[in-house]
Scaffold this active site. Structure first.
Site, PDB file in Angstrom:
ATOM      1  N   CYS A   1      -6.597   7.280   4.912  1.00  0.00           N
ATOM      2  CA  CYS A   1      -6.012   7.537   6.232  1.00  0.00           C
ATOM      3  C   CYS A   1      -6.531   8.855   6.806  1.00  0.00           C
ATOM      4  CB  CYS A   1      -4.492   7.579   6.132  1.00  0.00           C
ATOM      5  SG  CYS A   1      -3.689   7.847   7.728  1.00  0.00           S
TER       6      CYS A   1
ATOM      7  N   GLN B   1       0.825  -1.206   0.000  1.00  0.00           N
ATOM      8  CA  GLN B   1       0.000   0.000   0.000  1.00  0.00           C
ATOM      9  C   GLN B   1       0.861   1.258   0.000  1.00  0.00           C
ATOM     10  OE1 GLN B   1      -2.649   1.729   3.354  1.00  0.00           O
ATOM     11  NE2 GLN B   1      -4.053   0.400   2.190  1.00  0.00           N
TER      12      GLN B   1
ATOM     13  N   ASP C   1     -15.522  -1.917  11.729  1.00  0.00           N
ATOM     14  CA  ASP C   1     -16.235  -2.647  12.791  1.00  0.00           C
ATOM     15  C   ASP C   1     -16.200  -4.154  12.591  1.00  0.00           C
ATOM     16  OD1 ASP C   1     -16.782  -0.257  13.989  1.00  0.00           O
ATOM     17  OD2 ASP C   1     -18.884  -0.166  13.401  1.00  0.00           O
TER      18      ASP C   1
END
Length: 353
Positions: A108, A78, A216
């Protein structure tokens, strides 16, 4: 339950669609290898700044950033940066090092990235974001797929939403093979729930094109539920995989129609920690390796039945000799473990980038 279709990113066969995300400061070679050994079909390296990827040497103190081994493949690298001109040489460097997929970080949310016009900042400037995508796609061979990581926007305004879908559609038109979407905005960082309904909207718009979901995913059930509720092609586990590589094998069991496996016992935890520490020492050497492992060690304590006492004791361990004594005190007698309880506030500093 119907079986989950295998995940592909362009020509790269991934397989089981629950993979490990890029985690800044965490998803180094030891963590990626451990994830693969415990059931992850794919993992991403911790994000690298574009210029750093070009300048880092294959030896010395920084060589671990580009370390790959055969058992990792397929593996993604990445990149994050501000200047479109800096991305092509960085992408080519990652290909030369053996990464199978090049992932571009537009997600980010941390202050250093936003202040440097990197990561999630690009969601505010679609033209620049798409120029980066175009430059990277043109820079690497056709056999190397390019993917993009995004959040659902800078904030919840209509303008932010429009920019998101402009980048999404434009990136696919340029030729990206997959897009990963985190269900929170950049402004949210890690506060509040991840919006899975938005993931459903993205997948509906993308159609047959590959979309992965994020946000989550702290247990195996959530991984499979995201896939089934939103229709995404796969999920990337970020904070939920830190010191919990069992999440991948647990997800595989559930997907196969089997009961959820019990959490690892105290002895199983001990052996995995020893394996992880050994990988860190192999990568960094004894002293630095233990230093790199300590941030994982404190998180492994979440699975211990006497979590609070074990965590407090773990925080005092500073050397390998003290580590041996710590294991003797808390891990010599076997007992059932527990599924890790995740404190969102405490975990926020270890977010997927």
């Amino acid at each position: 339950m119907s079986p989950l279709p295998p995940l592909k990113i362009g020509p790269v066969e991934i397989g089981f669609p629950v993979v490990q995300a890029a985690l800044s400061g965490y998803s180094d070679w030891p963590m990626r290898v451990l994830a693969r050994r415990y059931g992850a079909s794919y993992a991403l390296n911790e994000v690298m700044l574009d210029r750093f990827a070009v300048e880092v040497k294959g030896r010395g103190k920084t060589q671990h950033h580009l370390r790959l081994t055969n058992e990792e493949h397929p593996v993604g690298g990445q990149l994050m940066g501000a200047d479109p001109d800096a991305f092509p040489p960085a992408a080519r460097r990652l290909v030369e090092c053996g990464f199978d997929v090049i992932d571009i970080n537009f997600g980010c949310p941390v202050k250093s990235a936003m202040g440097g016009c990197r990561g999630g900042y690009h969601l505010s400037q679609p033209d620049v974001a798409l120029e980066i995508v175009r430059r990277v796609r043109d820079a690497v061979p056709d056999r190397i797929p390019v993917s993009v990581k995004m959040r659902r926007g800078i904030d919840d305004t209509a303008e932010s939403r429009d920019r998101f879908f402009r980048i999404l559609d434009g990136a696919f038109a340029i030729g990206v093979a997959a897009v990963t979407v985190h269900g929170r905005t950049v402004e949210q960082r890690y506060v509040g729930p991840s919006n899975w309904e938005f993931l459903r909207e993205v997948k509906e718009q993308a159609g047959e094109r590959t979309v992965l979901g994020s946000g989550d995913l702290f247990d195996a059930e959530s991984c499979l539920r995201m896939i089934r509720e939103t229709g995404v092609d796969g999920v990337t586990v970020a904070r939920g995989a830190i010191a919990n590589p069992w999440i991948f094998s647990q997800a595989r069991a559930l997907a196969a129609g089997e009961p959820l496996p019990p959490p690892p016992t105290v002895h199983e935890q001990r052996e995995t920690m020893r394996e992880h520490l050994g990988l860190c020492i192999e990568t960094y050497g004894p002293q630095k390796g233990f230093g790199a492992f300590r941030k994982f060690a404190i998180k492994y304590t979440r699975l211990h039945p006497e979590y609070e006492q074990v965590r407090n004791d773990c925080a005092t361990v500073r050397t390998l000799a003290e580590w041996d004594g710590y294991l003797q005190r808390w891990y010599s007698e076997d007992a059932p473990g527990q599924y890790p309880l995740v404190d969102e506030t405490a975990e926020a500093s270890a977010g997927s980038r």
